[in-house]
Design a protein around this motif. Structure first.
Motif, PDB file in Angstrom:
ATOM      1  N   LEU A 114     -21.752  -2.925 -10.052  1.00 39.83           N
ATOM      2  CA  LEU A 114     -22.861  -3.705  -9.495  1.00 39.83           C
ATOM      3  C   LEU A 114     -22.406  -4.917  -8.687  1.00 39.83           C
ATOM      4  CD1 LEU A 114     -25.448  -3.383 -12.385  1.00 39.83           C
ATOM      5  CD2 LEU A 114     -25.458  -2.245 -10.170  1.00 39.83           C
ATOM      6  N   PRO A 115     -21.471  -5.729  -9.164  1.00 38.11           N
ATOM      7  CA  PRO A 115     -21.028  -6.839  -8.308  1.00 38.11           C
ATOM      8  C   PRO A 115     -20.345  -6.367  -7.021  1.00 38.11           C
ATOM      9  CG  PRO A 115     -20.385  -7.250 -10.573  1.00 38.11           C
ATOM     10  CD  PRO A 115     -20.908  -5.852 -10.516  1.00 38.11           C
ATOM     11  N   ILE A 116     -19.581  -5.287  -7.101  1.00 39.99           N
ATOM     12  CA  ILE A 116     -18.913  -4.800  -5.891  1.00 39.99           C
ATOM     13  C   ILE A 116     -19.940  -4.303  -4.885  1.00 39.99           C
ATOM     14  CG2 ILE A 116     -17.398  -2.994  -4.983  1.00 39.99           C
ATOM     15  CD1 ILE A 116     -15.751  -3.282  -7.555  1.00 39.99           C
ATOM     16  N   GLU A 117     -20.920  -3.550  -5.340  1.00 44.81           N
ATOM     17  CA  GLU A 117     -21.911  -2.988  -4.420  1.00 44.81           C
ATOM     18  C   GLU A 117     -22.883  -4.038  -3.894  1.00 44.81           C
ATOM     19  OE1 GLU A 117     -22.406   1.636  -5.822  1.00 44.81           O
ATOM     20  OE2 GLU A 117     -23.868   0.170  -6.518  1.00 44.81           O
ATOM     21  N   ARG A 118     -23.317  -4.941  -4.739  1.00 46.19           N
ATOM     22  CA  ARG A 118     -24.402  -5.832  -4.338  1.00 46.19           C
ATOM     23  C   ARG A 118     -23.970  -7.172  -3.791  1.00 46.19           C
ATOM     24  NH1 ARG A 118     -28.750  -4.469  -9.043  1.00 46.19           N
ATOM     25  NH2 ARG A 118     -28.979  -2.276  -8.483  1.00 46.19           N
ATOM     26  N   LEU A 119     -22.790  -7.630  -4.149  1.00 47.30           N
ATOM     27  CA  LEU A 119     -22.370  -8.957  -3.701  1.00 47.30           C
ATOM     28  C   LEU A 119     -21.406  -8.911  -2.520  1.00 47.30           C
ATOM     29  CD1 LEU A 119     -21.917 -10.696  -7.166  1.00 47.30           C
ATOM     30  CD2 LEU A 119     -23.898 -10.754  -5.644  1.00 47.30           C
ATOM     31  N   SER A 120     -20.990  -7.745  -2.128  1.00 45.94           N
ATOM     32  CA  SER A 120     -20.104  -7.629  -0.970  1.00 45.94           C
ATOM     33  C   SER A 120     -20.955  -7.549   0.293  1.00 45.94           C
ATOM     34  CB  SER A 120     -19.238  -6.382  -1.089  1.00 45.94           C
ATOM     35  OG  SER A 120     -18.455  -6.449  -2.243  1.00 45.94           O
ATOM     36  N   HIS A 121     -20.521  -8.239   1.307  1.00 45.25           N
ATOM     37  CA  HIS A 121     -21.267  -8.258   2.563  1.00 45.25           C
ATOM     38  C   HIS A 121     -20.569  -7.345   3.563  1.00 45.25           C
ATOM     39  CE1 HIS A 121     -23.661 -11.493   0.995  1.00 45.25           C
ATOM     40  NE2 HIS A 121     -22.558 -12.128   0.651  1.00 45.25           N
ATOM     41  N   LEU A 122     -21.289  -6.333   4.009  1.00 44.18           N
ATOM     42  CA  LEU A 122     -20.745  -5.386   4.971  1.00 44.18           C
ATOM     43  C   LEU A 122     -21.267  -5.729   6.357  1.00 44.18           C
ATOM     44  CD1 LEU A 122     -21.300  -2.071   3.010  1.00 44.18           C
ATOM     45  CD2 LEU A 122     -19.171  -3.298   3.299  1.00 44.18           C
ATOM     46  N   HIS A 123     -20.398  -5.609   7.357  1.00 40.08           N
ATOM     47  CA  HIS A 123     -20.880  -5.844   8.719  1.00 40.08           C
ATOM     48  C   HIS A 123     -21.620  -4.624   9.257  1.00 40.08           C
ATOM     49  CE1 HIS A 123     -17.065  -3.796   9.451  1.00 40.08           C
ATOM     50  NE2 HIS A 123     -17.527  -3.479  10.630  1.00 40.08           N
ATOM     51  N   ARG A 124     -21.386  -3.454   8.659  1.00 39.98           N
ATOM     52  CA  ARG A 124     -22.123  -2.239   9.004  1.00 39.98           C
ATOM     53  C   ARG A 124     -22.411  -1.503   7.698  1.00 39.98           C
ATOM     54  NH1 ARG A 124     -19.567   1.093  13.486  1.00 39.98           N
ATOM     55  NH2 ARG A 124     -20.426  -0.615  14.686  1.00 39.98           N
TER      56      ARG A 124
END
Length: 147
Positions: A100-110
């Protein structure tokens, strides 16, 4: 005098469904359904990305062959840096990736499947680098040569 229903309120017999829909095509039988695509959830995609990155690292680094890569939903507590994305337990030979932290707190440019997978793999590489005490780019320089 017995009570009787009038013919106006008599139930109508159930009609069989017609074999043709309103567009003139034949309907499907309720027994045979069209083939459905296999269900793939975010959890499955995350597990697959962690597993393939872990297998690559195990094959490249003998120090990681006995290390268990595990997936957890959330860390039990926060630390000084905030919510941890992984935990490298050297004494127990375990690396725990928190989904959950990896998926939701990471900001992807795309925001697409490729970039989400690359984000998960980079987290696995950073966790393994922390476990080994190395730089993440040292673990797989050939893997990211074309990006």
């Amino acid at each position: 005098m017995a009570w009787r229903r009038s013919k106006e309120h008599a139930p109508t017999p159930a009609r069989r469904p017609s074999r043709h829909g309103r567009h003139g095509r034949e309907g499907r039988s309720p027994i045979v359904r069209p083939p459905l695509p296999p269900l793939e959830t975010r959890v499955d995609r995350f597990d697959l990305a962690v597993g393939t990155a872990a297998e690559f690292l195990r094959s490249a680094w003998p120090e990681l062959r006995d290390v268990s890569f595990e997936v957890g939903d959330m860390p039990p507590s926060t630390d000084d840096d905030g919510i941890p994305r992984w935990r490298a337990l050297v004494d127990e030979k375990r690396i725990i990736m928190y989904r959950l932290p990896i998926e939701r707190l990471s900001h992807l440019h795309r925001d697409d499947d490729l970039h989400r997978r690359m984000m998960v793999e980079s987290s696995v590489f950073r966790a393994a680098a922390e476990y080994l005490g190395r730089d993440p780019w040292d673990l797989g320089p050939e893997r990211f040569r074309f990006f």
